[in-house]
Design an enzyme around this catalytic site. Structure first.
Site, PDB file in Angstrom:
ATOM      1  CG  ASN A   9       0.245   3.517   2.701  1.00 24.62           C
ATOM      2  OD1 ASN A   9       0.961   2.701   3.289  1.00 24.62           O
ATOM      3  ND2 ASN A   9      -0.307   3.256   1.521  1.00 24.62           N
ATOM      4  CD1 TRP A  10       5.055   6.701   6.365  1.00 27.51           C
ATOM      5  CD2 TRP A  10       6.418   5.517   7.709  1.00 27.51           C
ATOM      6  NE1 TRP A  10       5.389   7.494   7.436  1.00 27.51           N
ATOM      7  CE2 TRP A  10       6.225   6.802   8.278  1.00 27.51           C
ATOM      8  CE3 TRP A  10       7.237   4.611   8.371  1.00 27.51           C
ATOM      9  CZ2 TRP A  10       6.822   7.186   9.476  1.00 27.51           C
ATOM     10  CZ3 TRP A  10       7.832   4.998   9.573  1.00 27.51           C
ATOM     11  CH2 TRP A  10       7.627   6.270  10.112  1.00 27.51           C
ATOM     12  CE  LYS A  11       2.120   4.390  -1.456  1.00 28.80           C
ATOM     13  NZ  LYS A  11       1.640   4.450  -2.795  1.00 28.80           N
ATOM     14  CG  HIS A  98      -3.280   0.814  -1.038  1.00 26.55           C
ATOM     15  ND1 HIS A  98      -2.615   0.815  -2.242  1.00 26.55           N
ATOM     16  CD2 HIS A  98      -3.103   2.053  -0.504  1.00 26.55           C
ATOM     17  CE1 HIS A  98      -2.054   2.004  -2.425  1.00 26.55           C
ATOM     18  NE2 HIS A  98      -2.338   2.775  -1.380  1.00 26.55           N
ATOM     19  CD  GLU A 100       0.770   1.243  -3.936  1.00 32.46           C
ATOM     20  OE1 GLU A 100       1.181   0.870  -2.828  1.00 32.46           O
ATOM     21  OE2 GLU A 100       0.910   2.405  -4.363  1.00 32.46           O
ATOM     22  CD  GLU A 168      -5.602   5.882  -1.453  1.00 33.92           C
ATOM     23  OE1 GLU A 168      -4.874   6.753  -0.990  1.00 33.92           O
ATOM     24  OE2 GLU A 168      -5.244   4.707  -1.591  1.00 33.92           O
ATOM     25  CB  SER A 214      -0.676  12.762  -6.547  1.00 33.41           C
ATOM     26  OG  SER A 214      -0.140  11.662  -7.240  1.00 33.41           O
ATOM     27  N   GLY A 235       0.692   8.954   0.628  1.00 30.30           N
ATOM     28  CA  GLY A 235       1.777   7.990   0.434  1.00 30.30           C
ATOM     29  C   GLY A 235       3.116   8.711   0.410  1.00 30.30           C
ATOM     30  N   GLY A 236       3.628   8.973  -0.784  1.00 29.97           N
ATOM     31  CA  GLY A 236       4.974   9.524  -0.971  1.00 29.97           C
ATOM     32  C   GLY A 236       5.265  10.748  -0.107  1.00 29.97           C
TER      33      GLY A 236
HETATM   34  C1  PEP Z   1      -1.387   5.827  -1.276  1.00 35.18           C
HETATM   35  O1  PEP Z   1      -0.448   5.031  -1.260  1.00 35.18           O
HETATM   36  O2  PEP Z   1      -2.468   5.504  -0.760  1.00 35.18           O
HETATM   37  C2  PEP Z   1      -1.183   7.133  -1.907  1.00 35.18           C
HETATM   38  C3  PEP Z   1      -2.174   7.964  -1.902  1.00 35.18           C
HETATM   39  O3  PEP Z   1       0.052   7.373  -2.435  1.00 35.18           O
HETATM   40  P1  PEP Z   1       0.579   8.779  -3.008  1.00 35.18           P
HETATM   41  O4  PEP Z   1       0.208   9.847  -2.001  1.00 35.18           O
HETATM   42  O5  PEP Z   1       2.055   8.615  -3.135  1.00 35.18           O
HETATM   43  O6  PEP Z   1      -0.112   9.027  -4.315  1.00 35.18           O
END
Ligand code: PEP
Length: 259
Positions: A9-11, A98, A100, A168, A214, A235-236
């Site tokens: 997930n590049w956001k 999600h 966010e 999540e 994470s 994500g990151g």
């Molecule tokens: C996400 O955006 O769904 C996510 C899990 O982000 P991160 O891996 O950065 O915690």
């Protein structure tokens, strides 16, 4: 056995040139290592502006997805995109709910449920995100929260097609904190039990329950070692090809040994 899902997930990251460089690097790594290419089902979810950049590099190596959609098929909803339009541009997966979006855009369980229903109607696969806040965890309300989000999120889904649920925990996203592998496995088992009991055992058993929050190359192996974890939503750590490839390596043990 179906391979685990590895979802990037590049956001709201990656300009088109960056996306192109990423795909070139990922593509050559997967072509050079067919065993790595097959270890997981690769799913890339870029911002919509980069979708057409990713398509030429796809070549059966990965699927594409979208980070959000509207719940209607089309109409007077300025700025929105329907799941039918996402299907039209080659997406197979769509993230719904999600945290966010729930947090910054006020998406309720009801709205998420409507989106999931339209995603399924469009023939796409929803990735339904659920998870508790830190305070809810502290109050021992995690299971209640995920059950409510599952029931509301799947309310409008009538058919038993492919389904992905992403557990999540909100407090784990982008924070560097995670639950233990055992806690994740317990919650994933509970999610599957709810899916089987409230919907159908056949459907519940074939759904993929992935973990997100994470995940990176250093902690992925401990989570991947649990059979309840059917993949990751990242994500990151998905923004760097080497890191993303290393996360796939965590599923090495699931590949049957060659005789
Ligand atoms: C996400 O955006 O769904 C996510 C899990 O982000 P991160 O891996 O950065 O915690």
């Amino acid at each position: 056995m179906r391979p685990p899902l590895l979802i990037a997930n590049w956001k709201m990251n990656m300009f088109r040139e960056e996306a192109k460089a990423y795909c070139q690097e990922l593509h050559s790594a997967l072509v050079q290592s067919p065993s790595l290419a097959k270890r997981v089902a690769w799913i890339l979810i870029p911002p919509l502006t980069a979708l057409d950049i990713l398509k030429p590099f796809q070549k059966g190596l990965y699927s594409l997805g979208a980070q959000n959609c509207h719940w209607e098929k089309g109409g007077a909803y300025t700025g929105e995109i329907s799941p039918f339009m996402l299907a039209d541009v080659g997406c197979r997966y769509v993230i719904a709910g999600h945290s966010e979006r729930r947090m910054h855009f006020g998406e309720s369980d009801e709205v998420v449920g409507r989106k999931v229903a339209t995603i399924v109607e469009a023939g796409l696969v929803p990735i339904l995100c659920i998870g508790e806040q830190w305070a809810e965890r502290e109050r021992g309300e995690t299971l209640q929260k995920i059950e409510r989000q599952l029931l509301e999120g799947l309310r409008g889904v009538k058919k038993g097609g492919e389904m992905v649920v992403a557990y999540e925990p909100v407090w784990a996203i982008g924070s560097g904190k995670t639950p233990s592998a055992e806690e994740i496995a317990d919650i994933h088992r509970a999610i599957r039990q709810i899916l089987c009991a409230k919907f159908s055992p056949a459907w519940g058993n074939q759904a993929s329950v992935v973990y997100g929050g994470s995940v990176h190359s250093q902690n992925a192996a401990q989570f991947a070692s649990r059979p309840e974890v059917n993949g990751f939503l990242v994500g990151g750590a998905s923004l760097k090809v080497k890191e993303f490839l290393a996360i796939a390596g965590a599923f090495r043990w699931r590949v049957p040994a060659k005789s």
